[in-house]
Design a protein around this motif. Structure first.
Motif, short mmCIF file in Angstrom:
data_model
loop_
_atom_site.label_atom_id
_atom_site.label_comp_id
_atom_site.label_asym_id
_atom_site.label_seq_id
_atom_site.Cartn_x
_atom_site.Cartn_y
_atom_site.Cartn_z
N GLN A 180 -73.03 78.15 1.35
CA GLN A 180 -72.62 76.85 1.63
C GLN A 180 -73.97 75.95 1.56
O GLN A 180 -73.70 74.74 1.22
N GLU A 181 -75.33 76.19 2.07
CA GLU A 181 -76.34 75.47 1.87
C GLU A 181 -76.69 75.22 0.37
O GLU A 181 -77.01 74.04 0.18
N ARG A 182 -76.60 76.22 -0.27
CA ARG A 182 -76.72 75.84 -1.79
C ARG A 182 -75.78 75.38 -2.65
O ARG A 182 -76.28 74.39 -3.77
N MET A 183 -74.51 75.81 -2.47
CA MET A 183 -73.49 75.25 -3.20
C MET A 183 -72.29 74.03 -2.59
O MET A 183 -71.72 73.37 -3.29
N GLY A 184 -72.36 74.27 -1.42
CA GLY A 184 -71.38 73.43 -0.54
C GLY A 184 -70.14 73.57 -1.07
O GLY A 184 -69.48 74.49 -1.10
N ASP A 185 -69.28 72.48 -1.30
CA ASP A 185 -67.96 72.19 -1.91
C ASP A 185 -67.60 73.12 -3.09
O ASP A 185 -66.42 73.38 -3.23
N ALA A 186 -68.68 73.38 -3.88
CA ALA A 186 -68.50 74.07 -5.21
C ALA A 186 -68.57 75.66 -4.87
O ALA A 186 -68.27 76.35 -5.88
N LYS A 187 -68.70 76.12 -3.80
CA LYS A 187 -68.95 77.49 -3.74
C LYS A 187 -67.87 78.38 -4.05
O LYS A 187 -67.88 79.36 -4.64
N GLU A 188 -66.64 77.94 -4.01
CA GLU A 188 -65.37 78.53 -4.37
C GLU A 188 -65.23 78.76 -5.91
O GLU A 188 -65.02 79.67 -6.53
N MET A 189 -65.51 77.49 -6.68
CA MET A 189 -65.50 77.42 -7.93
C MET A 189 -66.54 78.29 -8.64
O MET A 189 -66.32 79.03 -9.45
N PHE A 190 -67.95 78.30 -8.07
CA PHE A 190 -68.62 79.34 -8.63
C PHE A 190 -68.38 80.78 -8.28
O PHE A 190 -68.73 81.59 -9.24
N ALA A 191 -67.75 80.93 -7.34
CA ALA A 191 -67.15 82.48 -6.99
C ALA A 191 -66.51 83.02 -7.98
O ALA A 191 -66.71 83.82 -8.69
#
Length: 461
Positions: free
Chosen positions: A311-322
C-alpha cells in the motif's frame, strides 16, 4: 468498451478420498497403487511452468510463530495455486552481536538444526510431509555467505572466515551486517562442509531445493559444483536472491526480477510511465537465456520490512500490479500476509503477527493462481509462453500485451495511471474477461475507456 467493475468469485475445490476395507488381493494392490500415486513427483521443468511460489515467514505467520501453526494452513496455500513453498531460515539464531531481542533469521549458529523458537525437527518434518501431500515442493532459505557469531566454525575453524589486515574475523565488507561473520570461499574445506550441510536437508529431511540468500556474493563456481552434487541425490529447485544471468547458466532455475519490481514501484508512484515496463521487457529479453526464470513480486520480506508495504509503495495500483505479476513472464510470489491484505511492515528482529482475515486479495490470488496453474498461455518456466506487446493510441499510459502458447491466448490490458484514459488498440477478437466473466468483442478502431489503474485479463476465444 464500457467501464467494467471486476467481480471476484471465491472458488474452492475440496478433494476427498476414502478407502473401502476389502480383504481380497486385488483391492490390496489397488490400495498400494493409490498410495504410490499420492507421492509428490520429483521437481521438474513442467512444474516450473505454471507454479506460484509462497514465502513463509514462520515467526510472524501466526501468534504461536511455530511450524505447527503454519502447517495446518498449508491446504489454504494449495487453494491459492501455490506449488513451491519457500521457508525463510529455520535454523538456530546466534545471540552474540544479535540485533533485537530475537535476532535475524540470517545469523545462523547451526546449519543442520532447527530453531527451537519454531518447534522441533519432527514438527518441521510434518510440515514437509503435509506440503508434499498437498502437491507443494519445499525449498529452504540457505545463507551461504555468512554465519552468526555463535557458529561452531568460529571456534573450530577460524580459517573458514574472512579476516581484516589485523587478522580479525569480520562481518561482510560494505554492509551493516554486524551480526554475522563473513565466510571465506577461498577455503576448500569450508566449501565441502557447506555442501555437506545442504546435502543433509535434501537427503535426510526431504526438502526439494533452496532459496539462496545474497547468491551473487558467493562465487558462481561454488554454486555450480554444489548444485550438481545435490542433483545426484534428486532433482532440486534452486532460487537465487540475485539477478545476475551467470547464476542461472548452470546452478539456479530462477532469479529475482528486481528491476521488474522497481519498474512497478516507479510507475505506481507516477515517477515513470509504461515506457519503463517496455524497456524492462526488452532488457530481460536481451540479458537472459530463454530457459531462465525470473520471480515476479510486489513484496517480499526485505521489501515489506525495510522499504514499505504494498500500500505504501503502490497505493491504488496494488491490485493491478499483483495481477501483472501473474500474467507477465516468470513465476509470481506471494509473501506471507499478502493473501490477507496485510498493510503493515512486519518487525524483523522481534515477534510480530499477521492478522489472517480475508479481504480483497485472497479471492484475487485464488483466481489468479487457478489461471496460472491451468492456462498454458501463462507458462513462465523454461519453455515459457510468448510475450507480444500490442500497440495502442496511448502507449505511455496503457499497457496491452498478449501471452500465447499451444493455441491458448491471454491478453492483459491495464491503465497504468491515476487518471481515466480513452484509447484504441491495434488488436481485435472475441474475449471473455477472466475476473468478471463478461464477454467483449474488440475491433482495431474501437475506442475503449479504463478507470485509473483498471485492468482486464482477456481470454481470447
Amino acid at each position: 468498451m464500457k467501464k467494467i467493475i471486476l467481480g471476484l468469485a471465491i472458488a474452492g475445490i475440496i478433494f476427498s478420498c476414502g478407502k473401502t476395507k476389502k480383504e481380497d488381493t486385488v483391492a490390496k494392490v489397488e490400495a498400494v497403487t493409490e498410495e504410490v500415486s499420492k507421492e509428490l513427483a520429483p521437481v521438474s521443468d513442467a512444474m516450473m511452468e505454471n507454479a506460484v511460489i509462497y514465502e513463509a515467514n514462520i515467526r510472524q505467520y501466526s501468534e504461536e510463530g511455530s511450524f505447527k501453526a503454519f502447517t495446518k494452513d498449508i491446504p489454504i496455500l494449495k487453494n491459492l495455486g501455490v506449488k513451491v513453498l519457500w521457508v525463510m531460515p529455520i535454523y538456530p539464531i546466534s545471540t552474540t552481536k544479535s540485533k533485537g531481542s530475537l535476532g535475524s533469521y540470517y545469523a545462523i549458529s547451526d546449519y543442520t538444526k532447527v530453531n527451537p523458537e519454531f518447534g522441533t525437527i519432527e514438527d518441521f518434518r510434518d510440515l514437509v510431509k503435509t506440503a508434499h501431500e498437498n502437491g507443494i515442493y519445499v525449498v529452504l532459505d540457505w545463507v551461504a555467505n555468512h554465519t552468526g557469531w555463535d557458529h561452531v566454525w568460529l571456534k573450530e575453524h577460524p580459517e573458514f572466515y574472512t579476516k581484516n589486515d589485523k587478522g580479525e574475523i569480520t562481518h561482510t565488507v560494505g554492509t551493516d551486517w554486524t551480526d554475522v561473520a563473513d565466510l571465506n570461499y577461498d577455503n576448500k574445506e569450508m566449501r565441502a562442509e557447506m555442501l555437506k550441510a545442504m546435502k543433509y536437508w535434501v537427503k535426510e529431511e526431504g526438502v526439494d531445493g533452496f532459496r539462496c540468500d545474497v547468491a551473487g556474493m558467493v562465487p558462481v563456481d561454488f554454486w555450480d559444483t554444489t548444485v550438481a552434487e545435490l542433483k545426484k541425490i534428486k532433482p532440486v529447485f534452486m532460487l537465487a536472491e540475485g539477478w545476475e544471468p551467470e547464476l542461472m547458466e548452470n546452478a539456479f532455475d530462477m532469479g529475482y526480477g528486481w528491476d521488474t519490481h522497481h519498474a512497478m514501484n516507479h510507475i505506481a508512484k507516477g515517477e515513470n510511465t509504461v515506457e519503463a515496463w517496455d524497456k524492462r521487457m526488452v532488457q530481460v529479453d536481451s540479458m537472459y537465456a530463454d530457459d531462465d526464470i525470473l520471480m515476479n513480486f510486489t513484496s517480499n520480506h526485505d521489501e515489506n520490512s525495510w522499504n514499505g508495504t504494498v500500500q505504501e509503495r503502490m497505493g491504488d495500483a496494488k491490485e493491478m500490479f499483483a495481477a501483472l505479476s501473474y500474467v507477465a513472464p516468470g513465476m509470481p510470489l506471494i509473501y506471507s500476509g499478502q493473501e490477507y491484505d496485510m498493510d503493515k511492515r512486519l518487525l524483523f528482529f522481534e515477534k510480530d503477527t499477521i492478522i489472517k482475515k480475508k479481504g480483497v486479495f485472497y479471492p484475487l490470488y485464488e483466481k489468479l493462481g487457478k489461471l496460472k496453474n491451468e492456462n498454458p498461455a501463462l507458462n513462465g518456466g523454461k519453455n515459457a509462453a510468448s510475450y507480444t506487446r500490442i500497440k495502442t493510441s496511448e502507449d505511455d499510459k496503457v499497457l496491452v500485451f498478449k501471452r500465447e502458447k499451444e493455441g491458448n491466448k491471454v491478453v492483459f490490458v491495464a491503465n497504468m495511471t491515476k487518471e481515466s484514459v480513452k484509447f484504441a488498440a491495434e488488436y481485435e477478437g472475441k474475449f471473455k474477461e477472466y475476473l468478471s466473466g463478461e464477454y467483449i468483442e474488440g475491433t482495431k478502431d474501437q475506442e475503449y475507456e479504463l478507470d485509473p489503474w483498471q485492468y482486464l485479463i482477456l481470454i481470447q476465444e
